[in-house]
Design an enzyme around this catalytic site. Structure first.
Site, PDB file in Angstrom:
ATOM      1  N   GLY A 121      10.285   2.590  -0.435  1.00  0.00           N
ATOM      2  CA  GLY A 121      11.085   3.794  -0.518  1.00  0.00           C
ATOM      3  C   GLY A 121      11.369   4.498   0.787  1.00  0.00           C
ATOM      4  N   HIS A 122      10.330   5.087   1.368  1.00  0.00           N
ATOM      5  CA  HIS A 122      10.521   6.021   2.469  1.00  0.00           C
ATOM      6  C   HIS A 122      11.319   5.407   3.613  1.00  0.00           C
ATOM      7  CE1 HIS A 122       9.035   8.433   5.997  1.00  0.00           C
ATOM      8  NE2 HIS A 122       9.439   9.385   5.180  1.00  0.00           N
ATOM      9  N   ARG A 155       5.770  13.774  -9.500  1.00  0.00           N
ATOM     10  CA  ARG A 155       4.473  14.346  -9.110  1.00  0.00           C
ATOM     11  C   ARG A 155       4.199  15.614  -9.902  1.00  0.00           C
ATOM     12  NH1 ARG A 155       2.546  12.030  -3.962  1.00  0.00           N
ATOM     13  NH2 ARG A 155       0.841  13.491  -4.231  1.00  0.00           N
ATOM     14  N   HIS A 186       4.023   0.268  -0.435  1.00  0.00           N
ATOM     15  CA  HIS A 186       3.647   1.444   0.346  1.00  0.00           C
ATOM     16  C   HIS A 186       3.718   1.139   1.833  1.00  0.00           C
ATOM     17  CE1 HIS A 186       2.086   5.377   1.261  1.00  0.00           C
ATOM     18  NE2 HIS A 186       2.240   5.658  -0.008  1.00  0.00           N
ATOM     19  N   GLY A 187       4.556   1.898   2.521  1.00  0.00           N
ATOM     20  CA  GLY A 187       4.640   1.784   3.979  1.00  0.00           C
ATOM     21  C   GLY A 187       5.358   0.541   4.471  1.00  0.00           C
ATOM     22  N   ASP A 243      12.479   8.569  -4.246  1.00  0.00           N
ATOM     23  CA  ASP A 243      11.863   9.911  -4.190  1.00  0.00           C
ATOM     24  C   ASP A 243      12.434  10.770  -3.056  1.00  0.00           C
ATOM     25  OD1 ASP A 243      10.156   9.046  -6.171  1.00  0.00           O
ATOM     26  OD2 ASP A 243       8.385   8.920  -4.870  1.00  0.00           O
ATOM     27  N   HIS A 244      12.632  10.133  -1.887  1.00  0.00           N
ATOM     28  CA  HIS A 244      12.957  10.960  -0.731  1.00  0.00           C
ATOM     29  C   HIS A 244      14.434  11.307  -0.616  1.00  0.00           C
ATOM     30  CE1 HIS A 244       8.835  11.171   0.134  1.00  0.00           C
ATOM     31  NE2 HIS A 244       8.728   9.858   0.118  1.00  0.00           N
ATOM     32  N   HIS A 279       8.572   8.661  -8.494  1.00  0.00           N
ATOM     33  CA  HIS A 279       7.258   9.267  -8.738  1.00  0.00           C
ATOM     34  C   HIS A 279       7.458  10.718  -9.143  1.00  0.00           C
ATOM     35  CE1 HIS A 279       2.942   9.983  -6.934  1.00  0.00           C
ATOM     36  NE2 HIS A 279       3.055  10.434  -8.167  1.00  0.00           N
ATOM     37  N   ARG A 329       7.458  18.025  -6.227  1.00  0.00           N
ATOM     38  CA  ARG A 329       7.965  18.305  -4.877  1.00  0.00           C
ATOM     39  C   ARG A 329       9.242  17.516  -4.550  1.00  0.00           C
ATOM     40  NH1 ARG A 329       3.349  15.291  -1.321  1.00  0.00           N
ATOM     41  NH2 ARG A 329       1.998  16.573  -2.612  1.00  0.00           N
ATOM     42  N   HIS A 330       9.454  16.392  -5.210  1.00  0.00           N
ATOM     43  CA  HIS A 330      10.734  15.684  -4.981  1.00  0.00           C
ATOM     44  C   HIS A 330      11.436  15.408  -6.321  1.00  0.00           C
ATOM     45  CE1 HIS A 330       7.884  12.338  -5.243  1.00  0.00           C
ATOM     46  NE2 HIS A 330       7.496  12.438  -3.976  1.00  0.00           N
ATOM     47  N   THR A 337       1.489  11.746   0.836  1.00  0.00           N
ATOM     48  CA  THR A 337       1.939  10.650  -0.004  1.00  0.00           C
ATOM     49  C   THR A 337       0.701  10.036  -0.645  1.00  0.00           C
ATOM     50  OG1 THR A 337       3.179   8.555  -0.037  1.00  0.00           O
ATOM     51  CG2 THR A 337       1.874   9.005   1.931  1.00  0.00           C
ATOM     52  N   THR A 338       0.897   9.091  -1.569  1.00  0.00           N
ATOM     53  CA  THR A 338      -0.246   8.496  -2.250  1.00  0.00           C
ATOM     54  C   THR A 338      -1.158   7.850  -1.214  1.00  0.00           C
ATOM     55  OG1 THR A 338       1.330   8.010  -4.008  1.00  0.00           O
ATOM     56  CG2 THR A 338      -0.857   7.049  -4.218  1.00  0.00           C
ATOM     57  N   ASN A 379      12.375   2.806  -4.223  1.00  0.00           N
ATOM     58  CA  ASN A 379      11.837   4.124  -4.564  1.00  0.00           C
ATOM     59  C   ASN A 379      12.769   5.185  -3.959  1.00  0.00           C
ATOM     60  OD1 ASN A 379      10.421   6.605  -4.143  1.00  0.00           O
ATOM     61  ND2 ASN A 379       8.536   5.568  -4.732  1.00  0.00           N
ATOM     62  N   GLU A 429       6.420   6.152 -11.608  1.00  0.00           N
ATOM     63  CA  GLU A 429       5.079   6.321 -11.035  1.00  0.00           C
ATOM     64  C   GLU A 429       4.534   7.646 -11.526  1.00  0.00           C
ATOM     65  OE1 GLU A 429       5.122   6.223  -6.820  1.00  0.00           O
ATOM     66  OE2 GLU A 429       5.825   4.169  -6.756  1.00  0.00           O
ATOM     67  N   GLU A 438      -0.343  -3.167  -8.845  1.00  0.00           N
ATOM     68  CA  GLU A 438       0.402  -3.053  -7.585  1.00  0.00           C
ATOM     69  C   GLU A 438      -0.616  -2.812  -6.475  1.00  0.00           C
ATOM     70  OE1 GLU A 438       4.037  -0.779  -7.469  1.00  0.00           O
ATOM     71  OE2 GLU A 438       3.646  -0.152  -5.408  1.00  0.00           O
ATOM     72  N   ARG A 462      17.246  22.085   0.260  1.00  0.00           N
ATOM     73  CA  ARG A 462      18.185  23.200   0.121  1.00  0.00           C
ATOM     74  C   ARG A 462      18.310  23.710  -1.311  1.00  0.00           C
ATOM     75  NH1 ARG A 462      21.843  24.021   4.496  1.00  0.00           N
ATOM     76  NH2 ARG A 462      20.474  23.883   6.299  1.00  0.00           N
TER      77      ARG A 462
HETATM   78  N1  PXP Z   1       4.324   2.081  -4.604  1.00  0.00           N
HETATM   79  C1  PXP Z   1       3.633   3.197  -4.960  1.00  0.00           C
HETATM   80  C2  PXP Z   1       2.662   3.089  -6.092  1.00  0.00           C
HETATM   81  C3  PXP Z   1       3.851   4.425  -4.312  1.00  0.00           C
HETATM   82  O1  PXP Z   1       3.151   5.501  -4.683  1.00  0.00           O
HETATM   83  C4  PXP Z   1       4.836   4.498  -3.312  1.00  0.00           C
HETATM   84  C5  PXP Z   1       5.132   5.809  -2.652  1.00  0.00           C
HETATM   85  O2  PXP Z   1       5.604   6.698  -3.601  1.00  0.00           O
HETATM   86  C6  PXP Z   1       5.537   3.328  -2.968  1.00  0.00           C
HETATM   87  C7  PXP Z   1       5.240   2.131  -3.613  1.00  0.00           C
HETATM   88  C8  PXP Z   1       6.583   3.328  -1.913  1.00  0.00           C
HETATM   89  O3  PXP Z   1       6.018   3.629  -0.681  1.00  0.00           O
HETATM   90  P1  PXP Z   1       6.953   3.939   0.564  1.00  0.00           P
HETATM   91  O4  PXP Z   1       7.765   5.128   0.195  1.00  0.00           O
HETATM   92  O5  PXP Z   1       5.996   4.145   1.673  1.00  0.00           O
HETATM   93  O6  PXP Z   1       7.824   2.710   0.763  1.00  0.00           O
END
Ligand code: PXP
Length: 242
Positions: free
Chosen positions: A215-216, A48, A193-194, A12-13, A46, A52-53, A103-104, A10, A73, A154, A21
């Site tokens: 992702g993060h 959104r 996630h996480g 996104d970040h 994602h 935002r990203h 976050t979600t 992912n 997403e 998921e 910036r």
């Molecule tokens: N899966 C889903 C459905 C999510 O919404 C996210 C966060 O956008 C992730 C996975 C990835 O989560 P993380 O960025 O915490 O790894």
């Protein structure tokens, strides 16, 4: 069951840092290409509601990268459905979205949302996308996904990631049981996630899981080691756990 657990990265970040910036770097498309070279099986982004990203232009460009599978997403809104049908990513993951959340925060309520979600699953599946529902590892949610005809779910691993000790072990069992229930009923289970280098192993060891979306942590780690190294290390840890 599958030996090869796919890694969806992912990005996104990368866009979060760019948007701090308002310019055009770092570019999520470059991150997607590097992640794929380092062993990612796909890219997740994602879009959104508040942009935002990731932006609409990012999705258009990510969808066009040759040979890189995109998982979009999205919230179950008409606007997102129209974008998915226009950009035709290989996969979509329907997530709940609240404006003020960082976050979600949890999974979809696929049972209560049946009537609303059915059209999204149907229309995106008909257009050739592999549709996933982001749900809690709860048998009632897996059954609701079955009733909706979703080919993929998921499981939200956010609680697992935040817990410790016996409570974490209990949440891991819930995820494993939900993955087994989904697989037994012909639904392909994913998780995410996480997840980090420290907590990915026990999740990756659940043989019914086909894909993790991360992702993060990977983008954060890339600040210190580079994105290729962080993706490569995650890939190694996932393979070690199988
Ligand atoms: N899966 C889903 C459905 C999510 O919404 C996210 C966060 O956008 C992730 C996975 C990835 O989560 P993380 O960025 O915490 O790894």
């Amino acid at each position: 069951m599958t030996d090869h657990l796919r890694l969806g990265v992912n990005i996104d970040h990368v866009a979060t840092v760019r948007n701090a910036r308002g310019g055009d770097y770092p570019d999520p498309v470059r991150a997607a290409e590097l992640a794929a070279q380092a062993g990612a099986d796909g890219i997740t982004a994602h879009l959104r509601e508040d942009r935002r990203h990731i932006t609409d232009d990012d999705i258009a460009r990510l969808a066009q990268i040759e040979g890189v599978r995109l998982n979009l997403e999205m919230a179950a809104t008409d606007e997102m459905l129209e974008i998915a049908l226009r950009q035709l990513p290989q996969a979509t993951c329907i997530v709940p979205e609240k404006r003020a959340e960082q976050t979600t925060e949890g999974g979809l309520d696929a049972a209560a949302g049946h009537n609303h979600l059915a059209r999204f699953v149907r229309e995106m599946s008909a257009a050739g996308m592999r549709v996933s529902l982001f749900i809690e590892p709860d048998p009632a949610q897996v059954e609701a996904a079955m009733r909706l005809g979703a080919p993929v779910v998921e499981f939200h691993t956010g609680s697992y990631a935040n817990l410790e000790g016996e409570a974490q072990a209990e949440e891991l069992r819930r995820i494993a049981d939900a993955a087994a229930l989904a697989a037994k009923n012909g639904i392909e289970p994913h998780a995410g996630h996480g997840l980090t280098f420290d907590n990915v192993g026990p999740i990756a060891a659940i043989l019914q899981l086909h894909e993790l979306n991360i992702g993060h942590f990977l983008v954060g780690e890339a600040i210190f080691t580079g994105l290729e190294a962080s993706v490569t290390r995650m890939r190694e840890l996932m393979d070690l756990a199988r």
